[in-house]
Design a protein around this motif. Sequence first.
Motif, PDB file in Angstrom:
ATOM      1  N   GLY A   1      -1.356   3.573 -12.718  1.00 25.71           N
ATOM      2  CA  GLY A   1      -1.412   2.129 -12.470  1.00 25.71           C
ATOM      3  C   GLY A   1      -0.206   1.574 -11.756  1.00 25.71           C
ATOM      4  O   GLY A   1       0.130   0.398 -11.909  1.00 25.71           O
ATOM      5  N   GLY A   2       0.457   2.402 -10.962  1.00 31.25           N
ATOM      6  CA  GLY A   2       1.652   1.937 -10.255  1.00 31.25           C
ATOM      7  C   GLY A   2       1.324   0.902  -9.195  1.00 31.25           C
ATOM      8  O   GLY A   2       0.448   1.109  -8.366  1.00 31.25           O
ATOM      9  N   GLU A   3       2.024  -0.206  -9.215  1.00 35.86           N
ATOM     10  CA  GLU A   3       1.844  -1.251  -8.230  1.00 35.86           C
ATOM     11  C   GLU A   3       3.105  -2.100  -8.182  1.00 35.86           C
ATOM     12  O   GLU A   3       4.019  -1.912  -8.997  1.00 35.86           O
ATOM     13  CB  GLU A   3       0.634  -2.130  -8.565  1.00 35.86           C
ATOM     14  CG  GLU A   3       0.744  -2.818  -9.917  1.00 35.86           C
ATOM     15  CD  GLU A   3      -0.488  -3.636 -10.233  1.00 35.86           C
ATOM     16  OE1 GLU A   3      -1.409  -3.643  -9.403  1.00 35.86           O
ATOM     17  OE2 GLU A   3      -0.524  -4.265 -11.312  1.00 35.86           O
ATOM     18  N   GLY A   4       3.134  -3.040  -7.247  1.00 34.34           N
ATOM     19  CA  GLY A   4       4.333  -3.853  -7.151  1.00 34.34           C
ATOM     20  C   GLY A   4       4.137  -5.109  -6.336  1.00 34.34           C
ATOM     21  O   GLY A   4       3.136  -5.279  -5.640  1.00 34.34           O
ATOM     22  N   LEU A   5       5.114  -5.975  -6.436  1.00 37.44           N
ATOM     23  CA  LEU A   5       5.172  -7.217  -5.684  1.00 37.44           C
ATOM     24  C   LEU A   5       6.129  -7.019  -4.521  1.00 37.44           C
ATOM     25  O   LEU A   5       7.255  -6.556  -4.715  1.00 37.44           O
ATOM     26  CB  LEU A   5       5.664  -8.339  -6.601  1.00 37.44           C
ATOM     27  CG  LEU A   5       5.894  -9.712  -6.003  1.00 37.44           C
ATOM     28  CD1 LEU A   5       4.575 -10.326  -5.561  1.00 37.44           C
ATOM     29  CD2 LEU A   5       6.575 -10.623  -7.020  1.00 37.44           C
ATOM     30  N   VAL A   6       5.677  -7.342  -3.302  1.00 36.39           N
ATOM     31  CA  VAL A   6       6.504  -7.176  -2.102  1.00 36.39           C
ATOM     32  C   VAL A   6       6.624  -8.531  -1.411  1.00 36.39           C
ATOM     33  O   VAL A   6       5.617  -9.146  -1.058  1.00 36.39           O
ATOM     34  CB  VAL A   6       5.890  -6.150  -1.135  1.00 36.39           C
ATOM     35  CG1 VAL A   6       6.726  -6.059   0.137  1.00 36.39           C
ATOM     36  CG2 VAL A   6       5.782  -4.781  -1.804  1.00 36.39           C
ATOM     37  N   LEU A   7       7.867  -8.993  -1.222  1.00 29.48           N
ATOM     38  CA  LEU A   7       8.128 -10.299  -0.613  1.00 29.48           C
ATOM     39  C   LEU A   7       9.220 -10.170   0.434  1.00 29.48           C
ATOM     40  O   LEU A   7      10.248  -9.527   0.189  1.00 29.48           O
ATOM     41  CB  LEU A   7       8.547 -11.316  -1.682  1.00 29.48           C
ATOM     42  CG  LEU A   7       7.548 -11.555  -2.829  1.00 29.48           C
ATOM     43  CD1 LEU A   7       8.190 -12.393  -3.925  1.00 29.48           C
ATOM     44  CD2 LEU A   7       6.286 -12.216  -2.321  1.00 29.48           C
ATOM     45  N   PHE A   8       9.000 -10.789   1.598  1.00 33.43           N
ATOM     46  CA  PHE A   8       9.973 -10.757   2.694  1.00 33.43           C
ATOM     47  C   PHE A   8      10.576 -12.156   2.904  1.00 33.43           C
ATOM     48  O   PHE A   8       9.872 -13.170   2.780  1.00 33.43           O
ATOM     49  CB  PHE A   8       9.318 -10.341   4.008  1.00 33.43           C
ATOM     50  CG  PHE A   8       8.774  -8.941   4.030  1.00 33.43           C
ATOM     51  CD1 PHE A   8       9.159  -7.994   3.098  1.00 33.43           C
ATOM     52  CD2 PHE A   8       7.855  -8.562   5.012  1.00 33.43           C
ATOM     53  CE1 PHE A   8       8.653  -6.705   3.129  1.00 33.43           C
ATOM     54  CE2 PHE A   8       7.344  -7.277   5.051  1.00 33.43           C
ATOM     55  CZ  PHE A   8       7.741  -6.349   4.108  1.00 33.43           C
TER      56      PHE A   8
ATOM     57  N   LYS B   1       0.834  -1.207   0.000  1.00 26.30           N
ATOM     58  CA  LYS B   1       0.000   0.000   0.000  1.00 26.30           C
ATOM     59  C   LYS B   1       0.869   1.257   0.000  1.00 26.30           C
ATOM     60  O   LYS B   1       0.564   2.232  -0.684  1.00 26.30           O
ATOM     61  CB  LYS B   1      -0.927  -0.015   1.212  1.00 26.30           C
ATOM     62  CG  LYS B   1      -2.020  -1.080   1.139  1.00 26.30           C
ATOM     63  CD  LYS B   1      -2.900  -1.062   2.379  1.00 26.30           C
ATOM     64  CE  LYS B   1      -3.983  -2.144   2.306  1.00 26.30           C
ATOM     65  NZ  LYS B   1      -4.818  -2.184   3.530  1.00 26.30           N
ATOM     66  N   ILE B   2       1.939   1.237   0.789  1.00 25.16           N
ATOM     67  CA  ILE B   2       2.853   2.389   0.814  1.00 25.16           C
ATOM     68  C   ILE B   2       3.467   2.583  -0.567  1.00 25.16           C
ATOM     69  O   ILE B   2       3.584   3.716  -1.060  1.00 25.16           O
ATOM     70  CB  ILE B   2       3.941   2.177   1.877  1.00 25.16           C
ATOM     71  CG1 ILE B   2       3.336   2.217   3.278  1.00 25.16           C
ATOM     72  CG2 ILE B   2       5.047   3.227   1.740  1.00 25.16           C
ATOM     73  CD1 ILE B   2       4.308   1.857   4.386  1.00 25.16           C
TER      74      ILE B   2
ATOM     75  N   ASP C   1      15.487 -10.495   7.737  1.00 26.24           N
ATOM     76  CA  ASP C   1      14.859 -10.673   6.424  1.00 26.24           C
ATOM     77  C   ASP C   1      15.405  -9.705   5.385  1.00 26.24           C
ATOM     78  O   ASP C   1      15.604  -8.517   5.667  1.00 26.24           O
ATOM     79  CB  ASP C   1      13.346 -10.454   6.511  1.00 26.24           C
ATOM     80  CG  ASP C   1      12.638 -11.580   7.220  1.00 26.24           C
ATOM     81  OD1 ASP C   1      13.175 -12.705   7.233  1.00 26.24           O
ATOM     82  OD2 ASP C   1      11.545 -11.337   7.775  1.00 26.24           O
ATOM     83  N   LEU C   2      15.574 -10.220   4.167  1.00 28.42           N
ATOM     84  CA  LEU C   2      15.750  -9.365   3.008  1.00 28.42           C
ATOM     85  C   LEU C   2      14.374  -8.994   2.474  1.00 28.42           C
ATOM     86  O   LEU C   2      13.398  -9.721   2.652  1.00 28.42           O
ATOM     87  CB  LEU C   2      16.554 -10.083   1.928  1.00 28.42           C
ATOM     88  CG  LEU C   2      18.020 -10.397   2.247  1.00 28.42           C
ATOM     89  CD1 LEU C   2      18.660 -11.154   1.084  1.00 28.42           C
ATOM     90  CD2 LEU C   2      18.796  -9.125   2.523  1.00 28.42           C
ATOM     91  N   VAL C   3      14.299  -7.852   1.801  1.00 25.39           N
ATOM     92  CA  VAL C   3      13.053  -7.362   1.207  1.00 25.39           C
ATOM     93  C   VAL C   3      13.219  -7.351  -0.303  1.00 25.39           C
ATOM     94  O   VAL C   3      14.211  -6.834  -0.823  1.00 25.39           O
ATOM     95  CB  VAL C   3      12.731  -5.940   1.696  1.00 25.39           C
ATOM     96  CG1 VAL C   3      11.462  -5.422   1.028  1.00 25.39           C
ATOM     97  CG2 VAL C   3      12.602  -5.896   3.206  1.00 25.39           C
ATOM     98  N   LEU C   4      12.248  -7.925  -1.023  1.00 29.33           N
ATOM     99  CA  LEU C   4      12.251  -7.875  -2.486  1.00 29.33           C
ATOM    100  C   LEU C   4      11.024  -7.098  -2.945  1.00 29.33           C
ATOM    101  O   LEU C   4       9.897  -7.442  -2.579  1.00 29.33           O
ATOM    102  CB  LEU C   4      12.244  -9.288  -3.075  1.00 29.33           C
ATOM    103  CG  LEU C   4      12.421  -9.400  -4.599  1.00 29.33           C
ATOM    104  CD1 LEU C   4      13.081 -10.731  -4.978  1.00 29.33           C
ATOM    105  CD2 LEU C   4      11.102  -9.264  -5.364  1.00 29.33           C
ATOM    106  N   ILE C   5      11.261  -6.047  -3.726  1.00 31.14           N
ATOM    107  CA  ILE C   5      10.167  -5.249  -4.307  1.00 31.14           C
ATOM    108  C   ILE C   5      10.349  -5.212  -5.821  1.00 31.14           C
ATOM    109  O   ILE C   5      11.404  -4.818  -6.322  1.00 31.14           O
ATOM    110  CB  ILE C   5      10.148  -3.818  -3.747  1.00 31.14           C
ATOM    111  CG1 ILE C   5       9.799  -3.826  -2.255  1.00 31.14           C
ATOM    112  CG2 ILE C   5       9.151  -2.960  -4.519  1.00 31.14           C
ATOM    113  CD1 ILE C   5       9.739  -2.441  -1.635  1.00 31.14           C
ATOM    114  N   ASP C   6       9.308  -5.637  -6.538  1.00 27.33           N
ATOM    115  CA  ASP C   6       9.277  -5.625  -8.004  1.00 27.33           C
ATOM    116  C   ASP C   6       8.121  -4.709  -8.393  1.00 27.33           C
ATOM    117  O   ASP C   6       6.958  -5.039  -8.150  1.00 27.33           O
ATOM    118  CB  ASP C   6       9.063  -7.048  -8.518  1.00 27.33           C
ATOM    119  CG  ASP C   6       9.179  -7.136 -10.043  1.00 27.33           C
ATOM    120  OD1 ASP C   6       9.110  -6.089 -10.709  1.00 27.33           O
ATOM    121  OD2 ASP C   6       9.317  -8.263 -10.565  1.00 27.33           O
ATOM    122  N   ALA C   7       8.424  -3.557  -9.004  1.00 28.25           N
ATOM    123  CA  ALA C   7       7.394  -2.539  -9.210  1.00 28.25           C
ATOM    124  C   ALA C   7       7.397  -2.006 -10.635  1.00 28.25           C
ATOM    125  O   ALA C   7       8.420  -2.039 -11.336  1.00 28.25           O
ATOM    126  CB  ALA C   7       7.593  -1.383  -8.231  1.00 28.25           C
TER     127      ALA C   7
END
Length: 539
Positions: free
Chosen positions: A332-339, A319-320, A359-365
Amino acid sequence: MFCVPPHLQEEVQRPRYEISQPVNLDSILRPLQSSGSRPTYTARSYLPISRDNEMEKNAWDVEKQSYDLITQSNGISTRRRREILISLRLIIILSFFICQLIFHPFSLPFSAHFRSVQSLDPTLVKHCQSLLTPPEGIYSDRLGYLSSILPNGTAWISEPSPSTEYYTSFSKDKWFLSERPFLISIINSQIVILTPSFEALRASLIVQNLPEEVRGKVEWVEWREDQSPYVVLSTYLAKRGVERFVLDDGVRQFIGRGLREIMDEVTGPGLEEKVREVRERKGDWEIGLLKCANQFTLHAIRKTRERMYIGITESQTSKILEEEMGKTGLIGGEGLVLFGENAALPHGSGTDRQLTKRDLVLIDAGGKWGGYVSDITRTFALSSSTIPKSHTELWETVRKAQRAPYEMLLKFNGSLTFGDLDKSARKVVTEWKNQDSDVHGDEAEVDFSIFTHRLGHGIGLEGHESPYVIQGPQGKRKIQEGNVFSLEPGIYLPSNHEEVNGFKGIGVRLEDCFVLRKGENGRWGGEWLSGPVEGWGDI
């Protein structure tokens, strides 16, 4: 003048007693214990008062002194308590920083990688806004070029799609696809629109908002509900000397079948490849829009990291991210967030998993600017995280794999294929996997064991479009100047799989888009539309 305390004024008004002997004040006053642990004295309320002025004065002096002693003692006690509290706070703060220095020397709040994210450069924003207006004549040029590569008597046919947006500015967002054919054909730089008769008004209102250079080239063909749309279109085209067609890649199958029943389709790799290359090779205006989209997306990821904290969930972070992308103006900005271990699934759906210190953070946007799409992936940690050194070394392997194709390009001035680019990056990952092993895989077989997907994909009006950066049949095509594609190597080690070099339950991917250029000397080069990262902690 000496003033009588208010609470003793009543005593003063009472009749005084006659005494024959001096009063022993020490026997009359009683000690009281103050908060400062010092004995103080206060006069009893029944203190006898003599008519003798000197004796009376002495009694009141003792009373006044006792009040002064109490006030002074209480003041000292309050100051001491305040000083003790301040000292305790300072000790706690200093202890925190000392512990940080000992156990986490690189995660202090004032560390270099925790600096606040700067605002977007106003000059960049102004430039990007100016690109939202298409250059004059851009659509006429595109229509003319497509017509020049089509054989005589051949029409290019498509439904509303990214391709029709490219040639005419008529995007798929403007028209909902249904079972009723709505087709756009291009013949000799002219645009023929086939529409259901009852939808003709709505279609004309959309065309009125297209660029003027497009509106002047539109011809209308309507079909009624009791007619075959394919027969109506083929009849109109035959009058123009057109009896064959080439289909856009995105046309639905039932549309293609209907057209093939009436007209001849031109097939074969030669023509189809030429048509596909028109969109694959980007011009300067398109590259400018793509760069803006990617720069804005990268800024949004950085702002998102700035707002994250230990304990935040993947869904909260998503959401952030959407908020920050919206602030840049991206559509239409959005992304995938995985911890953590969730990042071992390249396209995991994301959950409410909370972020922990390890944890590492992975963001694909990605989002759109002027219709063109961005695509960026970052894997990072927060400054307050405790990441093992081995994990940062794994991250470094992926960074080197992303750089490998670029470094190879700089060394060649001959022809290269997209498969060559994939091979250069995959080699880095495979060597890391086999570093402690004497067993080496067959070089003729592509190693998808831990780097499980292609190196990249083309990008433009679509997030994923040709060309595709992979070995095999799709990767045999030669790279060309103006190709824009992603470079996104990754290492994925799920928790339920065997360990690789002591790792499992971890995923790392880095992604940036790249445009191919050629120098005056004929050597390959290019431009990164975002990044790339230079080292651990960089985004």
